[in-house]
Motif scaffolding. Structure first.
Motif, short mmCIF file in Angstrom:
data_model
loop_
_atom_site.label_atom_id
_atom_site.label_comp_id
_atom_site.label_asym_id
_atom_site.label_seq_id
_atom_site.Cartn_x
_atom_site.Cartn_y
_atom_site.Cartn_z
N VAL A 185 7.52 7.83 5.62
CA VAL A 185 7.22 9.07 6.35
C VAL A 185 8.22 9.30 7.50
CG1 VAL A 185 4.79 9.11 5.70
CG2 VAL A 185 5.46 8.01 7.86
N GLY A 186 9.24 8.45 7.59
CA GLY A 186 10.30 8.71 8.57
C GLY A 186 10.01 8.23 9.97
N GLU A 187 9.04 7.33 10.13
CA GLU A 187 8.74 6.81 11.47
C GLU A 187 9.81 5.81 11.89
OE1 GLU A 187 6.59 7.77 13.56
OE2 GLU A 187 4.82 8.55 12.50
N ASN A 204 9.44 4.40 15.27
CA ASN A 204 8.89 3.70 16.43
C ASN A 204 8.78 2.20 16.11
OD1 ASN A 204 7.11 2.62 18.41
ND2 ASN A 204 6.27 4.66 18.77
N PRO A 205 9.40 1.34 16.94
CA PRO A 205 9.38 -0.10 16.66
C PRO A 205 7.97 -0.70 16.62
CG PRO A 205 10.50 0.38 18.75
CD PRO A 205 10.22 1.70 18.10
N LEU A 206 6.99 -0.04 17.24
CA LEU A 206 5.61 -0.57 17.20
C LEU A 206 5.07 -0.63 15.76
CD1 LEU A 206 4.08 1.26 20.29
CD2 LEU A 206 4.76 -1.15 20.14
N TYR A 207 5.63 0.20 14.87
CA TYR A 207 5.21 0.20 13.47
C TYR A 207 6.04 -0.76 12.62
CZ TYR A 207 3.44 4.90 14.76
OH TYR A 207 2.83 5.97 15.36
N LEU A 208 7.24 -1.10 13.11
CA LEU A 208 8.23 -1.74 12.24
C LEU A 208 8.61 -3.15 12.66
CD1 LEU A 208 10.54 1.41 11.96
CD2 LEU A 208 9.09 0.48 10.13
N ASP A 209 8.45 -3.45 13.95
CA ASP A 209 9.01 -4.68 14.50
C ASP A 209 7.88 -5.49 15.16
OD1 ASP A 209 10.20 -6.61 16.09
OD2 ASP A 209 11.73 -5.27 16.90
N VAL A 210 7.55 -6.60 14.54
CA VAL A 210 6.41 -7.38 15.02
C VAL A 210 6.63 -7.88 16.46
CG1 VAL A 210 7.15 -9.57 13.98
CG2 VAL A 210 4.71 -9.13 14.33
N ASP A 211 7.89 -8.21 16.80
CA ASP A 211 8.15 -8.67 18.17
C ASP A 211 7.91 -7.56 19.18
OD1 ASP A 211 8.83 -11.19 17.26
OD2 ASP A 211 10.96 -10.70 17.03
N ALA A 224 1.95 13.98 7.60
CA ALA A 224 2.47 12.85 8.39
C ALA A 224 3.63 13.28 9.28
CB ALA A 224 2.89 11.70 7.47
N GLN A 225 4.37 14.32 8.88
CA GLN A 225 5.44 14.84 9.75
C GLN A 225 4.82 15.54 10.96
OE1 GLN A 225 8.37 13.59 8.80
NE2 GLN A 225 7.03 12.84 7.16
N VAL A 226 3.71 16.25 10.73
CA VAL A 226 2.99 16.88 11.84
C VAL A 226 2.45 15.80 12.78
CG1 VAL A 226 0.99 18.31 12.47
CG2 VAL A 226 2.43 18.95 10.51
#
Lengths: 146, 128
Positions: free
Chosen positions: A31-33, A35-42, B56-58
């Motif tokens: 979905v193009g996120e 933000n490191p809070l979603y991707l990076d456990v550290d 999800a883009q919204v």
């Protein structure tokens, strides 16, 4: 079309989904996120979370195994060839993190007909292993007039 | 944040294979999103985007505006028309209400080629 309202109020048994770190990352990337809070456990741990956070719309992923059987229930009677997703609402509680186990129950909220179109409304309630409600979803499917 | 403020515009162009990756990520393998020929057979212009991907883009635009993943408390959308791959989507939002407790209601729309594919979207954001 003539809709049957016999299934209104019908509830389906809870389905539990185990939230995995790599599934969150796969979803976040799709979905193009960024933000490191979603991707990076550290990064997530540095911000005080036990693991990566699920983006709010990840509710789709943990709800789907509970919602899909309700959509396909013959007693509900949706004609999939003519169905469109008309509307969607989510209300979120506490954030979901990798490692959570989320149990979702679904109820048929309403079935009605307007201008020949059938409106099928489902409500999903997702509760984590700690008893906290993490998401309530309202799913509106429209079956277009034949 | 004040009533009438615009949130930062989000522009995204779903690539040719986005629907395949989103199908895998979400578990929604409806062939109208994946199979050009099937989509045409059921009267669509071709493969269409998943509505929940566009939603999800919204969500992304509103969580960015709210200050992070935990700022989005509620999001309601209506799907209109169909989103297509390889064409830019623009998400725009306006602050409609501001509450005393730091919450705000945003009105959001997602457009492609000047047509709304999500309209009447309402997002409640606030402190986590």
């Amino acid at each position: 079309m003539t809709v049957s309202t016999v299934a209104v109020g019908k509830a389906y048994p809870p389905v539990t989904y185990a939230v995995g770190r790599e599934k969150i990352r796969e979803y976040a990337r799709a979905v193009g996120e960024s933000n490191p809070l979603y991707l990076d456990v550290d990064a997530a741990r540095a911000a005080g979370h036990p693991d990566v956070l699920a983006p709010p719309m990840f509710a789709v992923v943990y709800s789907a195994p509970a919602v899909t059987p309700a959509f396909f229930d013959p007693e509900v009677g949706i004609d999939f060839a003519r169905m469109v997703h008309g509307g969607q609402e989510f209300r979120w509680g506490r954030v979901v993190v990798a490692g959570d186990e989320v149990a979702t129950t679904v109820v048929v909220k309403d079935i009605s007909e307007r201008a020949g179109n059938g409106f099928f409304v489902f409500e999903s309630t997702s509760i984590a292993q700690d008893g906290e409600t993490v998401c309530v979803g309202t799913w509106t499917n429209i079956v277009r007039a034949a | 944040m004040q009533v009438g403020d615009q949130i930062a515009e989000l522009r995204v162009t779903p690539d040719r294979y986005l629907t395949v990756r989103y199908a895998g990520a979400s578990g929604d393998f409806n062939p109208i999103h994946l199979d050009e020929e099937f989509a045409r057979q059921v009267g669509l212009p071709g493969r269409i985007l998943h509505g929940l991907w566009t939603m999800a883009q919204v969500a992304r635009a509103t969580t960015d505006a709210g200050g992070g993943p935990q700022s989005l408390h509620r999001l309601a959308v209506q799907f209109r028309g169909m989103g297509l791959p390889e064409r830019e989507i623009v998400v725009r939002g306006t602050v409609a209400e501001v509450g005393p407790d730091g919450t705000a209601v945003l009105h959001v729309v997602a457009e492609q080629d000047g047509r709304a594919i999500i309209r009447n979207a309402e997002a409640e954001i606030g402190p986590s």
